[in-house]
Design an enzyme around this catalytic site. Structure first.
Site, short mmCIF file in Angstrom:
data_model
loop_
_atom_site.label_atom_id
_atom_site.label_comp_id
_atom_site.label_asym_id
_atom_site.label_seq_id
_atom_site.Cartn_x
_atom_site.Cartn_y
_atom_site.Cartn_z
N GLN A 1 0.84 -1.20 0.00
CA GLN A 1 0.00 0.00 0.00
C GLN A 1 0.87 1.25 0.00
OE1 GLN A 1 -2.29 -0.94 3.65
NE2 GLN A 1 -4.11 -0.63 2.38
N ASP B 1 0.56 3.76 1.71
CA ASP B 1 -0.28 4.04 2.87
C ASP B 1 0.23 5.26 3.62
OD1 ASP B 1 -2.42 3.50 4.43
OD2 ASP B 1 -1.59 1.72 5.39
N HIS C 1 -6.67 7.96 7.82
CA HIS C 1 -6.01 6.91 7.04
C HIS C 1 -6.24 7.25 5.56
CE1 HIS C 1 -6.39 3.90 10.52
NE2 HIS C 1 -7.20 4.88 10.87
#
Length: 640
Positions: free
Chosen positions: A384, A386, A513
């Site tokens: 990811q 992320d 997130h």
């Protein structure tokens, strides 16, 4: 008692007895009635011939309205099931479920002593055409739960009995067309002859109710459209999608492969594939720096107590991998957020430090059932892009709008447009409703400030917070969920995250997130299909190949190769002992953007001839001019 039926134009019709949408449509006009597929009653899809005995808002759904697809595809799934029972014998066929799905429908069957293959689909289609021609009325009826069970037991429909036992209502609805009766909520068309344009697409296996411990059923997929040209266009798109299938192009172009014997759902990337991934990562890192993120790295395996504290143990355990050493259980991380929380807690944080934006190319592992694995698009391990943003509540809207700007810039490079959905609190969630409302409002305000149209997906949020999902559209118009922004008030609470406010008090930060590619491997798979493997020059694993006409021009070809290599162009030399036409054709099939062909004329004039993968030829080009053109494409990341 008089009922009031409000129509979309604001007019109200009054009735003293129950009335069907079909009757009302016919009253309005014969044309509307003939073209009607069903109705919306107080926003709920409704059969054309199902009586209404209450005040309501009513809208007649015509066959070409978007909502009609749900009705006529559902009807087509019943027509398919009826055809299967006619062909294989009603006594041999146990029905599973037959819902509509995006662009189509399917039905699951348990058939005694018969395996359906794709070669059987034409005969099922022929029987379906007969049922359509029969124009059987489709009738809805209800039975008390006990009688419903008895009916299905008498027909040997054990899967339907299981479903009825779980229905909380005391009345159960069925639909009948000719000899065929099925448990169903509906709605359906008034008859089997209303829609004629369909195609059965494929056959696969599917566990009953998706549980591997249950029997494996046979699933037939199909599609249907109100108009023939819509069906034809969709089938053409499917044919094009087959040619672009990344599972075929990936190994063919030597990008990746998957060894299902030892690493199912875990792609193995070859040098060319890694080149593309590194370019995607390089672009991501460049933009993350621009938007103020710091790159970090967190462990792949961490103690179970971390995952208990984060809530993953209670809400996500079945999708996680575990290992044990010295009588201690460790989890292979399915997500990067707890690791980033540890970084936040590593030292005291002041309000002046916020927002803190931490970014990681984090490798995660999530268990997926074997039946749902799909190339790079559904895997068990992926990376990811992320990031987690820790900020004050008053910074939420600014931070989310910044992420949307980031998404717009990133997706713009690939020419992607997108559709946004805002997902709200699911049943399985952490935290109280007031906190969820506050988090949801923050996301909504950011979308509205950025003037991003969005749809609300009720109850589809993550267990720890609401989210925005971005569904990119590829060149074929297909949608893929990629970027996500998730608002989280829960994990800061569970991990006791704090920052020192300007007045000296301790406050709780908000955690956002977000991922933009989502899974970089999945995004790669989408790009393979989007570009049909013909990546733009900046992304192509090989940007140019030098091909000497014959062996006596190999030295000149090597000099050209070296010059391009020194200018950081990804180049190969193809001086194999094969014909020129063969080598050109092979490199076109490899989808190399530029083939540089050198022979007598080019050597004498110190130029090159260039052939693009599309087949365009240009002669007498100076090598420096070519280098400048290619480097310009690379620098600007030209999307072609």
């Amino acid at each position: 008692m008089t009922m009031q039926i409000r129509l979309p134009d604001g007019s109200v019709r009054e009735y003293s007895q129950p009335v069907t949408p079909g009757q009302i449509a016919k009253e309005i006009s014969e044309g509307l009635w003939r073209n009607a597929a069903g109705a919306l009653v107080n926003g709920q899809l409704w059969d054309l011939e199902r009586p209404i005995d209450f005040d309501c808002d009513l809208k007649i759904i015509k066959l070409d309205d978007p909502q009609a697809a749900e009705i006529y595809r559902h009807t087509m799934s019943h027509i398919m099931a009826q055809a299967v029972m006619r062909i294989y014998g009603a006594e041999n066929v146990k029905l599973g479920i037959g819902p509509t799905i995006e662009n189509g429908f399917y039905y699951d069957f348990d058939i005694a002593n018969a395996k359906i293959t794709e070669e059987d689909l034409p005969k099922i289609e022929e029987e379906m055409k007969k049922i359509i021609k029969e124009d059987l009325p489709i009738e809805r009826f209800e039975l008390p739960k006990k009688e419903a069970i008895e009916l299905m037991e008498s027909k040997g429909q054990t899967y339907k009995v299981e479903l009825i036992n779980e229905i909380p209502n005391e009345k159960v609805s069925f639909y009948k067309q000719g000899e065929f009766v099925d448990l169903c909520r509906g709605p359906h068309l008034p008859s089997t002859g209303k829609v004629k344009h369909f195609k059965l697409l494929s056959v696969s296996g599917a566990y009953w109710r998706g549980n591997e411990k249950n029997p494996m059923l046979q699933r037939i997929y199909g599609t249907a459209f109100a108009k023939k040209d819509e069906l034809d266009n969709y089938l053409k798109m499917l044919e094009e999608a087959k040619k672009r299938d990344h599972r075929r192009l990936g190994p063919q172009l030597e990008l990746f492969f998957i060894n299902t014997d030892v690493a199912a759902g875990m792609p193995i990337f070859l040098p060319y594939g890694m080149t593309v991934l590194k370019e995607l990562m390089s672009l991501s890192r460049e933009l993350h720096k621009k938007y103020g993120y710091k790159e970090v790295g967190t462990p792949l395996i961490m103690h179970e107590k971390l995952w208990r504290q984060s809530g993953h143990w209670d809400h996500y355990k079945n999708n996680m991998y575990f290992t044990e050493k010295e009588e201690v259980t460790y989890a292979v991380k399915p997500m990067n957020c707890p690791g980033h929380i540890l970084i936040y807690k590593n030292k005291p944080v002041s309000y002046k430090d916020l927002p803190i934006r931490l970014f990681e190319f984090g490798r995660v592992h999530r268990y997926e059932r074997g039946g749902v694995l799909h190339g790079l698009l559904r895997v068990r391990t992926f990376t990811q892009d992320d990031a987690h943003i820790f900020c004050r509540e008053d910074q939420i809207v600014n931070e989310v709008t910044d992420v949307v700007r980031f998404i717009n810039e990133l997706y713009g490079i690939f020419g992607f447009s997108y559709r946004a959905t805002l997902s709200t609190m699911p049943e399985d969630h952490m935290g109280d409703e007031a906190t969820w409302e506050k988090a949801t409002e923050g996301l909504k305000n950011a979308l509205e400030e950025m003037k991003v149209p969005y749809e609300v997906a009720e109850g589809e949020g993550a267990f720890y917070g609401p989210k925005i999902d971005f569904h990119v559209r590829d060149v074929l118009g297909r949608e893929w969920q990629c970027a996500t922004i998730q608002m989280d008030f829960q994990m800061p609470e569970r991990f006791d995250l704090t920052y020192k406010a300007s007045d000296g008090s301790e406050r709780r930060p908000v955690m956002i997130h977000r991922a933009l590619y989502g899974s970089i491997e999945r995004f790669f798979g989408i790009l393979i299909e989007h570009y049909a493997g013909a990546f733009p020059t900046w992304l192509a694993p090989v940007q140019a190949v030098v091909i000497p006409v014959s062996e006596k021009f190999s030295e000149y070809a090597k000099n050209i190769y070296q010059t391009l290599d020194e200018n950081d162009i990804r180049v190969e030399l193809d001086d194999r002992n094969e014909t020129l036409s063969y080598r050109i054709r092979e490199n076109q099939m490899r989808k190399v953007p530029y083939m540089i062909i050198v022979g007598e004329k080019e050597k004498e004039s110190e130029t090159i001839s260039v052939r693009t993968r599309e087949g365009k030829d240009t002669h007498g080009i100076k090598i420096n001019d070519f280098i400048e053109t290619v480097l310009n494409e690379i620098r600007k990341r030209v999307n072609k």
